[in-house]
Design a protein around this motif. Structure first.
Motif, PDB file in Angstrom:
ATOM      1  N   HIS A   1       0.833  -1.208   0.000  1.00 28.16           N
ATOM      2  CA  HIS A   1       0.000   0.000   0.000  1.00 28.16           C
ATOM      3  C   HIS A   1       0.870   1.261   0.000  1.00 28.16           C
ATOM      4  CE1 HIS A   1      -3.365   2.631   0.836  1.00 28.16           C
ATOM      5  NE2 HIS A   1      -2.678   3.143   1.855  1.00 28.16           N
ATOM      6  N   GLN A   2       1.921   1.281   0.817  1.00 28.32           N
ATOM      7  CA  GLN A   2       2.781   2.459   0.881  1.00 28.32           C
ATOM      8  C   GLN A   2       3.516   2.686  -0.434  1.00 28.32           C
ATOM      9  OE1 GLN A   2       5.325   3.200   4.183  1.00 28.32           O
ATOM     10  NE2 GLN A   2       3.925   2.368   5.712  1.00 28.32           N
ATOM     11  N   VAL A   3       3.963   1.601  -1.052  1.00 20.97           N
ATOM     12  CA  VAL A   3       4.650   1.741  -2.329  1.00 20.97           C
ATOM     13  C   VAL A   3       3.695   2.284  -3.389  1.00 20.97           C
ATOM     14  CG1 VAL A   3       5.731   0.456  -4.212  1.00 20.97           C
ATOM     15  CG2 VAL A   3       6.387  -0.008  -1.846  1.00 20.97           C
ATOM     16  N   LYS A   4       2.467   1.817  -3.381  1.00 24.99           N
ATOM     17  CA  LYS A   4       1.486   2.271  -4.356  1.00 24.99           C
ATOM     18  C   LYS A   4       1.121   3.732  -4.146  1.00 24.99           C
ATOM     19  CE  LYS A   4      -3.110   1.139  -6.203  1.00 24.99           C
ATOM     20  NZ  LYS A   4      -4.289   0.250  -6.066  1.00 24.99           N
ATOM     21  N   GLU A   5       1.052   4.162  -2.875  1.00 26.14           N
ATOM     22  CA  GLU A   5       0.637   5.528  -2.572  1.00 26.14           C
ATOM     23  C   GLU A   5       1.785   6.539  -2.699  1.00 26.14           C
ATOM     24  OE1 GLU A   5      -2.369   6.756  -1.825  1.00 26.14           O
ATOM     25  OE2 GLU A   5      -3.283   4.801  -2.212  1.00 26.14           O
ATOM     26  N   LYS A   6       2.995   6.135  -2.323  1.00 27.68           N
ATOM     27  CA  LYS A   6       4.087   7.107  -2.203  1.00 27.68           C
ATOM     28  C   LYS A   6       5.148   6.990  -3.277  1.00 27.68           C
ATOM     29  CE  LYS A   6       3.643   7.141   2.860  1.00 27.68           C
ATOM     30  NZ  LYS A   6       4.364   6.948   4.141  1.00 27.68           N
ATOM     31  N   SER A   7       5.144   5.932  -4.052  1.00 29.24           N
ATOM     32  CA  SER A   7       6.240   5.719  -4.993  1.00 29.24           C
ATOM     33  C   SER A   7       5.713   5.462  -6.389  1.00 29.24           C
ATOM     34  CB  SER A   7       7.112   4.543  -4.531  1.00 29.24           C
ATOM     35  OG  SER A   7       8.096   4.241  -5.485  1.00 29.24           O
ATOM     36  N   ALA A   8       6.473   5.964  -7.362  1.00 29.37           N
ATOM     37  CA  ALA A   8       6.103   5.749  -8.761  1.00 29.37           C
ATOM     38  C   ALA A   8       6.975   4.696  -9.420  1.00 29.37           C
ATOM     39  CB  ALA A   8       6.222   7.061  -9.535  1.00 29.37           C
ATOM     40  N   ASP A   9       8.051   4.282  -8.742  1.00 30.03           N
ATOM     41  CA  ASP A   9       8.960   3.305  -9.328  1.00 30.03           C
ATOM     42  C   ASP A   9       8.855   1.937  -8.667  1.00 30.03           C
ATOM     43  OD1 ASP A   9       9.978   4.037  -6.907  1.00 30.03           O
ATOM     44  OD2 ASP A   9      11.962   4.631  -7.636  1.00 30.03           O
ATOM     45  N   GLY A  10       7.827   1.726  -7.848  1.00 27.80           N
ATOM     46  CA  GLY A  10       7.596   0.413  -7.268  1.00 27.80           C
ATOM     47  C   GLY A  10       8.515   0.041  -6.135  1.00 27.80           C
ATOM     48  N   LYS A  11       9.128   1.016  -5.486  1.00 29.70           N
ATOM     49  CA  LYS A  11      10.031   0.726  -4.373  1.00 29.70           C
ATOM     50  C   LYS A  11       9.938   1.839  -3.330  1.00 29.70           C
ATOM     51  CE  LYS A  11      13.428   0.786  -7.290  1.00 29.70           C
ATOM     52  NZ  LYS A  11      14.776   0.713  -7.908  1.00 29.70           N
ATOM     53  N   ILE A  12      10.435   1.546  -2.121  1.00 27.40           N
ATOM     54  CA  ILE A  12      10.372   2.506  -1.035  1.00 27.40           C
ATOM     55  C   ILE A  12      11.645   2.395  -0.202  1.00 27.40           C
ATOM     56  CG2 ILE A  12       9.219   0.937   0.587  1.00 27.40           C
ATOM     57  CD1 ILE A  12       7.639   3.326   1.647  1.00 27.40           C
ATOM     58  N   ASN A  13      12.079   3.509   0.338  1.00 30.50           N
ATOM     59  CA  ASN A  13      13.279   3.501   1.176  1.00 30.50           C
ATOM     60  C   ASN A  13      13.058   2.624   2.406  1.00 30.50           C
ATOM     61  OD1 ASN A  13      14.854   4.840   3.641  1.00 30.50           O
ATOM     62  ND2 ASN A  13      16.005   5.246   1.771  1.00 30.50           N
ATOM     63  N   TYR A  14      14.085   1.835   2.736  1.00 33.02           N
ATOM     64  CA  TYR A  14      13.986   0.872   3.833  1.00 33.02           C
ATOM     65  C   TYR A  14      13.590   1.557   5.140  1.00 33.02           C
ATOM     66  CZ  TYR A  14      15.495  -2.602   7.280  1.00 33.02           C
ATOM     67  OH  TYR A  14      15.546  -3.484   8.340  1.00 33.02           O
ATOM     68  N   TRP A  15      14.269   2.642   5.495  1.00 31.10           N
ATOM     69  CA  TRP A  15      13.980   3.319   6.760  1.00 31.10           C
ATOM     70  C   TRP A  15      12.630   4.019   6.743  1.00 31.10           C
ATOM     71  CZ3 TRP A  15      15.577   3.562  11.668  1.00 31.10           C
ATOM     72  CH2 TRP A  15      16.761   2.902  12.005  1.00 31.10           C
ATOM     73  N   ASP A  16      12.211   4.501   5.591  1.00 31.47           N
ATOM     74  CA  ASP A  16      10.902   5.143   5.506  1.00 31.47           C
ATOM     75  C   ASP A  16       9.778   4.148   5.758  1.00 31.47           C
ATOM     76  OD1 ASP A  16      12.075   7.538   4.994  1.00 31.47           O
ATOM     77  OD2 ASP A  16      11.802   7.450   2.822  1.00 31.47           O
ATOM     78  N   PHE A  17      10.047   2.859   5.539  1.00 27.59           N
ATOM     79  CA  PHE A  17       9.015   1.847   5.799  1.00 27.59           C
ATOM     80  C   PHE A  17       9.065   1.328   7.232  1.00 27.59           C
ATOM     81  CE2 PHE A  17       7.640  -2.649   5.868  1.00 27.59           C
ATOM     82  CZ  PHE A  17       6.290  -2.437   5.629  1.00 27.59           C
ATOM     83  N   ILE A  18      10.267   1.006   7.716  1.00 28.78           N
ATOM     84  CA  ILE A  18      10.335   0.412   9.059  1.00 28.78           C
ATOM     85  C   ILE A  18      10.257   1.467  10.156  1.00 28.78           C
ATOM     86  CG2 ILE A  18      11.771  -1.458   8.159  1.00 28.78           C
ATOM     87  CD1 ILE A  18      14.093  -0.147   9.806  1.00 28.78           C
ATOM     88  N   GLY A  19      10.546   2.728   9.836  1.00 34.39           N
ATOM     89  CA  GLY A  19      10.565   3.771  10.854  1.00 34.39           C
ATOM     90  C   GLY A  19       9.202   3.981  11.497  1.00 34.39           C
ATOM     91  N   ALA A  20       9.205   4.104  12.827  1.00 35.49           N
ATOM     92  CA  ALA A  20       7.966   4.303  13.587  1.00 35.49           C
ATOM     93  C   ALA A  20       8.196   5.362  14.660  1.00 35.49           C
ATOM     94  CB  ALA A  20       7.506   2.987  14.211  1.00 35.49           C
ATOM     95  N   ASP A  21       7.136   5.673  15.406  1.00 36.76           N
ATOM     96  CA  ASP A  21       7.217   6.711  16.426  1.00 36.76           C
ATOM     97  C   ASP A  21       8.151   6.337  17.570  1.00 36.76           C
ATOM     98  OD1 ASP A  21       5.470   8.200  14.954  1.00 36.76           O
ATOM     99  OD2 ASP A  21       3.688   7.513  16.046  1.00 36.76           O
ATOM    100  N   THR A  22       8.271   5.050  17.855  1.00 39.82           N
ATOM    101  CA  THR A  22       9.146   4.599  18.932  1.00 39.82           C
ATOM    102  C   THR A  22      10.206   3.669  18.370  1.00 39.82           C
ATOM    103  OG1 THR A  22       7.748   2.686  19.447  1.00 39.82           O
ATOM    104  CG2 THR A  22       7.253   4.763  20.573  1.00 39.82           C
ATOM    105  N   TYR A  23      11.312   3.571  19.112  1.00 42.12           N
ATOM    106  CA  TYR A  23      12.387   2.703  18.675  1.00 42.12           C
ATOM    107  C   TYR A  23      11.969   1.236  18.744  1.00 42.12           C
ATOM    108  CZ  TYR A  23      16.920   0.364  18.584  1.00 42.12           C
ATOM    109  OH  TYR A  23      17.967  -0.476  18.276  1.00 42.12           O
ATOM    110  N   GLU A  24      11.195   0.878  19.778  1.00 39.40           N
ATOM    111  CA  GLU A  24      10.741  -0.503  19.921  1.00 39.40           C
ATOM    112  C   GLU A  24       9.888  -0.926  18.724  1.00 39.40           C
ATOM    113  OE1 GLU A  24      10.567   1.787  22.158  1.00 39.40           O
ATOM    114  OE2 GLU A  24      11.904   1.102  23.763  1.00 39.40           O
ATOM    115  N   LYS A  25       8.987  -0.030  18.296  1.00 40.03           N
ATOM    116  CA  LYS A  25       8.133  -0.326  17.147  1.00 40.03           C
ATOM    117  C   LYS A  25       8.967  -0.449  15.872  1.00 40.03           C
ATOM    118  CE  LYS A  25       4.057  -0.778  15.179  1.00 40.03           C
ATOM    119  NZ  LYS A  25       3.196  -1.962  15.433  1.00 40.03           N
ATOM    120  N   THR A  26      10.010   0.370  15.755  1.00 45.05           N
ATOM    121  CA  THR A  26      10.886   0.312  14.592  1.00 45.05           C
ATOM    122  C   THR A  26      11.604  -1.031  14.511  1.00 45.05           C
ATOM    123  OG1 THR A  26      11.213   2.717  14.660  1.00 45.05           O
ATOM    124  CG2 THR A  26      12.833   1.434  13.431  1.00 45.05           C
ATOM    125  N   VAL A  27      12.101  -1.519  15.653  1.00 49.38           N
ATOM    126  CA  VAL A  27      12.774  -2.823  15.686  1.00 49.38           C
ATOM    127  C   VAL A  27      11.803  -3.937  15.292  1.00 49.38           C
ATOM    128  CG1 VAL A  27      13.910  -4.497  17.190  1.00 49.38           C
ATOM    129  CG2 VAL A  27      14.478  -2.074  17.374  1.00 49.38           C
TER     130      VAL A  27
END
Length: 277
Positions: free
Chosen positions: A187-213
């Protein structure tokens, strides 16, 4: 008997002094070459008109011209001093010297100024003896390894309950959570990207470090199980995620390549500040 005395035109004299002042100010502001002004000619003009000034405004104009002329002379002096101390050579004079010099003369100049750098390396008797002495005094591997303090650590396992307790996994079924992560990635790739890919940190990044891990943990299984793949650009030092529409079963059948990705607290803070880790 009458004698005709040539009296300079005072109006013309004022105009010439005003022009001299303007030229000097342009030189002081580095708008004109300081040597475009011939100092001897300017002094001659000032001397020519000075005896005929009798009004305060005329004397003030004369003094102002002399003041700016002194400033120009100082600039010329500093220019000559700087060029002489830096061994400066005018490029036009240098070009003319090169044109007039013969080929033999140029070769002689270059050969006298050329100081080639030569490095010569070879084994000598002294270096051979030093090498033999080093190997003779060196302890064996067995003797050296005795001094290494290595603590044996048993390999253990982590249960699902323990991972839930450490907040790496949630109470949901792992397959369900993995599928939700996959759907979110698509869903994020479809909404935010035109080349079918997304930056790794932009996907795993969350509000807390625990959620990111937790998201990094799930993402690693997405790649391992063929739900997505990683694209690593080592030149740009970027990592992107590319989701598959359907899981690729051939991924599990081939030899996997381990790609360690550090998800440290410092990197998470950089991502939160808008800086790419």
């Amino acid at each position: 008997m009458s004698t005709n005395i040539n009296i300079p035109d005072k109006k013309l004299g004022k105009e010439r002094l005003e022009y001299i002042i303007e030229m000097c100010i342009a030189i002081e502001n580095h708008q004109v070459d300081p040597f475009t002004l011939n100092v001897d000619d300017i002094i001659a003009i000032v001397k020519q008109y000075f005896p005929h000034w009798n009004h305060p405004d005329e004397l003030r104009l004369d003094a102002e011209a002399l003041h700016h002329l002194a400033s120009v002379i100082k600039i010329q002096s500093e220019w000559v001093k700087q060029r002489s101390t830096s061994l400066y050579t005018d490029p036009f004079i240098l070009e003319e010297k090169i044109r007039q010099t013969s080929k033999e003369g140029m070769i002689q100049v270059f050969s006298s100024a050329w100081t080639p750098l030569v490095e010569f390396e070879q084994l000598s008797l002294q270096t051979l003896s030093q090498g033999l002495l080093y190997w003779e005094t060196l302890e064996s591997l067995g003797a050296r390894w005795k001094n290494i303090d290595v603590n044996a650590v048993e390999i253990g396992s982590v249960s699902q309950e323990e991972m839930i307790k450490q907040r790496v996994l949630s109470d949901k079924e792992f397959s369900e959570e993995l599928n939700d992560c996959w759907q979110e990635l698509k869903h994020q790739v479809k909404e935010k990207s035109a080349d079918g890919k997304i930056n790794y940190w932009d996907f795993i990044g969350a509000d807390t470090y625990e959620k990111t891990v937790q998201r990094a943990f799930l993402t690693s299984f997405l790649v391992t199980y063929g739900y997505a793949t990683l694209e690593i650009d080592r030149l740009e030092e970027t990592i992107t995620l590319i989701p598959y529409e359907t899981p690729r079963e051939e991924t599990l059948a081939t030899q996997a390549v381990s790609v360690p990705i550090v998800v440290s607290y410092e990197d998470w803070q950089k991502w939160r500040e808008g800086k790419q880790p």
